[in-house]
Design an enzyme around this catalytic site. Structure first.
Site, PDB file in Angstrom:
ATOM      1  N   GLY A 290      -4.902  -4.169  -2.382  1.00 28.76           N
ATOM      2  CA  GLY A 290      -5.040  -3.859  -0.872  1.00 28.76           C
ATOM      3  C   GLY A 290      -4.412  -2.430  -0.623  1.00 28.76           C
ATOM      4  O   GLY A 290      -4.416  -1.784  -1.443  1.00 28.76           O
ATOM      5  N   SER A 291      -3.929  -2.500   0.722  1.00 26.30           N
ATOM      6  CA  SER A 291      -3.291  -1.134   0.886  1.00 26.30           C
ATOM      7  C   SER A 291      -1.927  -1.007   0.348  1.00 26.30           C
ATOM      8  O   SER A 291      -1.499   0.418   0.459  1.00 26.30           O
ATOM      9  CB  SER A 291      -3.137  -0.995   2.651  1.00 26.30           C
ATOM     10  OG  SER A 291      -4.428  -1.260   2.913  1.00 26.30           O
TER      11      SER A 291
END
Length: 647
Positions: A326-327
């Site tokens: 993810g981020s």
């Protein structure tokens, strides 16, 4: 009729000749016998003495003491305890079934274990001892010894068995031992004779199996005298074996216990590294299990409960588990763009909530968009559109190259079971594995840590350590072997422009400490221990256009297994990093709400070497924090143990 003197003389000569021949033959036979006797009794005396001794003297192996395992402070993590057992030699017992019937009148025997022992006896060589019962009491040993004449082939023994004093805290790190199985023997080309000892324990998972050659030691021997029916009469001599090596790990038992307790109730993982040298300070996977049950023989019901648990307690999520980062991957994309010169720290990109590429719309998590965004703001507020733009400029090859430079997509040489390599995709990879060409959309997904990208919590901790320190640190789990310090694996520089690293570090600081940072709810207010970090949320399901139009389902409204994974990576103190932490909460929802609070608590526990003080937290959160700590099941700190040393 009288014989003439001539005839008589002839007969006498014949008799004398025959007597001489017969006597000569007898003398020759006697000479052969005497020669043979001399050959056997003098020339081959040693050989026949050995054969005679083998009929009355048995040579048996003595298992060595297994090496001990300690934490970095000298606290015992894996030790040995006395274990009384009863063994039987089929060759000496004659009728094993009849002997066992008599034995059952003296001590309690588990029917299943007894059946397995009988089967093992007929499968192995008749002279190999087989364990009938173990972990029996001293009273049982005494009963067997007193009734020895009625129990041919049966011998009580005292040995050592593995014990894990801290129970489930280190189950995924230390692993556990178990009796040698036929499967184990089938994998070894030239098995150590030690492995033939009944119920000899070898490592099955974790450090116990990866460092088996150090921990096992070398066998000793004893010579025993037996009578005609195989009954042991006395021990003639003994040569003790060489104990296994003592291993000291880099982990801190108190920090490990805190991390395990903090993850309780979740399916999650946390890894704590020292970014200065790569030492693994804690590596916790939840839920865990008690490895002592495997050593003593886990019940079918207990084992099935572990297998059927949807939270997968037997899996080491820290090193085996791989997840879309993810981020938390956005620092990789940012550094790839900065190092390639495709962007600088001041350039801004406008985020309107989405971007359209080849008739496909890629959305930002903020439906209304973030407006004009530079590098620091893109990290602080985790703007997806900013990184979609970088992906188009930089391309997947340079993003993948930077990911590997930061430690992703590598299988680390640490003594843990099933260490995963993760996945950092390239165009060639997709062509070879998926049979398809790389498309722009693949790059956009990869830029925000989705799509094909996979990383383990251990890899994310390494990535964070490298960003924090600027060095290509490698994880180290073994601190010393028999007192001999093991080398730090790497402190080489990353070959990344320090100014670019500083820009990304500033963005991570803003994530936690900035006014609109996505991790602001988990800031630390104590001076000198401020934390930098990055939140991450990785999808495990596709969100359809219809769902977006109607309103995306909240994670809490979905079944647990369809919720997003929550991630957070961090280091502290931000200006002189001492610890780097990664946390993954499976199906936890948002990284800011599920993973970041856990990471903050673990960071503080590492820096304060114990339960964090409440004044390190914002005043509005201290009541909640106090209640949380009161509910956690923490062990009292353990005193260092006195261990052997062969150094």
């Amino acid at each position: 009729m009288r014989r003439s003197p001539v005839d008589t003389e002839k007969s006498a000569r014949v008799v004398t000749r025959r007597g001489l021949l017969l006597g000569g033959a007898q003398l020759a036979m006697a000479g052969v016998l005497v020669g043979r006797m001399r050959f056997m009794q003098v020339d081959q005396a040693d050989e026949y003495r050995t054969l005679a001794d083998e009929n009355r003297i048995n040579l048996r192996l003595l298992p060595p003491a297994r090496g001990l395992i300690f934490d970095r402070k000298g606290v015992l993590l894996a030790g040995n305890e006395q274990n009384y057992s009863i063994v039987m030699v089929r060759e000496e017992a004659g009728d094993p079934e009849a002997v066992i019937e008599r034995l059952e009148k003296l001590v309690w025997l588990d029917p299943e274990n007894t059946a397995n022992a009988l089967e093992e006896m007929h499968r192995r060589s008749p002279f190999v001892p087989v364990t009938i019962a173990e972990r029996v009491s001293w009273q049982d040993v005494s009963e067997v010894a007193i009734n020895a004449p009625a129990l041919p082939g049966v011998t009580p023994q005292m040995g050592l068995s593995r014990i894990y004093p801290l129970g489930s805290d280190f189950a995924h790190v230390i692993g556990y031992v178990g009796p040698v199985s036929d499967y184990d023997l089938s994998r070894i080309e030239d098995p150590d004779p030690l492995l033939q000892i009944p119920r000899f324990q070898i490592g099955k998972t974790g450090v116990e199996t990866k460092l088996e050659s150090h921990l096992r030691g070398e066998a000793g021997t004893k010579r025993i005298e037996v009578n005609a029916v195989g009954r042991v009469m006395r021990e003639l001599d003994r040569e003790e074996g060489v104990p296994g090596s003592n291993i000291q790990l880099t982990v801190n038992h108190a920090l490990q216990n805190f991390a395990e307790a903090r993850l309780a109730g979740e399916s999650a993982a946390a890894v704590v590294l020292d970014p200065r040298n790569g030492d693994i300070l804690a590596i916790a996977s939840a839920p865990s299990f008690d490895p002592n049950k495997f050593v003593r023989g886990i019940s079918v019901s207990d084992y099935n409960a572990l297998l059927e648990d949807p939270y997968r307690p037997l899996a080491n999520k820290t090193a085996q588990g791989t997840y879309p980062p993810g981020s938390t991957f956005k620092m990789v994309t940012a550094l790839a763009a900065l190092e390639s010169g495709e962007i600088d720290t001041e350039e801004t990109i406008t985020c309107r909530g989405s971007i359209e590429i080849y008739n496909r719309r890629f959305h930002c998590w903020s439906r209304g968009g973030h407006g004009r965004v530079d590098l620091v703001k893109s990290l602080r507020e985790s703007c997806d559109v900013y990184f979609y733009e970088l992906a188009q400029r930089v391309g997947i090859e340079r993003i993948s190259e930077m990911a590997r430079k930061l430690g992703l997509g590598m299988r680390y040489d640490v003594p843990l079971s099933g260490v995963a390599e993760g996945l950092i995709p390239t165009k060639d990879w997709k062509r070879e594995v998926r049979g398809a060409d790389w498309v722009v959309g693949d790059s956009l997904n990869a830029a925000i840590g989705q799509g094909f990208v996979l990383a383990s919590p251990l890899q994310l901790a390494v990535m964070t350590s490298r960003i924090a320190s600027g060095n290509a640190v490698l994880p180290r789990l073994v601190r010393s072997i028999d007192g001999v310090e093991q080398p730090v694996l790497s402190t080489e520089g990353l070959d990344i422009d320090p100014r670019n690293l500083a820009a990304v570090q500033q963005g991570m600081y803003e994530v936690v400490n900035g006014a609109r940072g996505t991790g602001g709810g988990s800031r630390i207010v104590a001076d000198g221990v401020r934390m930098a970090g990055k939140t991450g949320t990785s999808q495990v399901r596709n969100i359809t256009a219809a769902e977006r139009a109607a309103g995306v389902f909240r994670n809490e409204d979905l079944p647990w297994e369809r919720r997003d994974h929550a991630l957070f990576v961090s280091y502290a103190p931000h200006d002189a990093p001492e610890v780097a932490v990664s946390v993954v909460v499976e199906h936890g929802g948002g990284g800011s709400t599920a993973a970041a609070p856990i990471a903050r608590d673990i960071v503080l526990a590492a820096l304060y070497d114990g339960v964090p003080p409440l004044d390190a937290y914002p005043s509005s959160q201290r009541g909640t924090i106090r209640s949380r700590f009161d509910a956690m099941e923490l062990r009292e700190p353990q005193a260092p143990s006195e261990g052997r040393s062969r150094a």
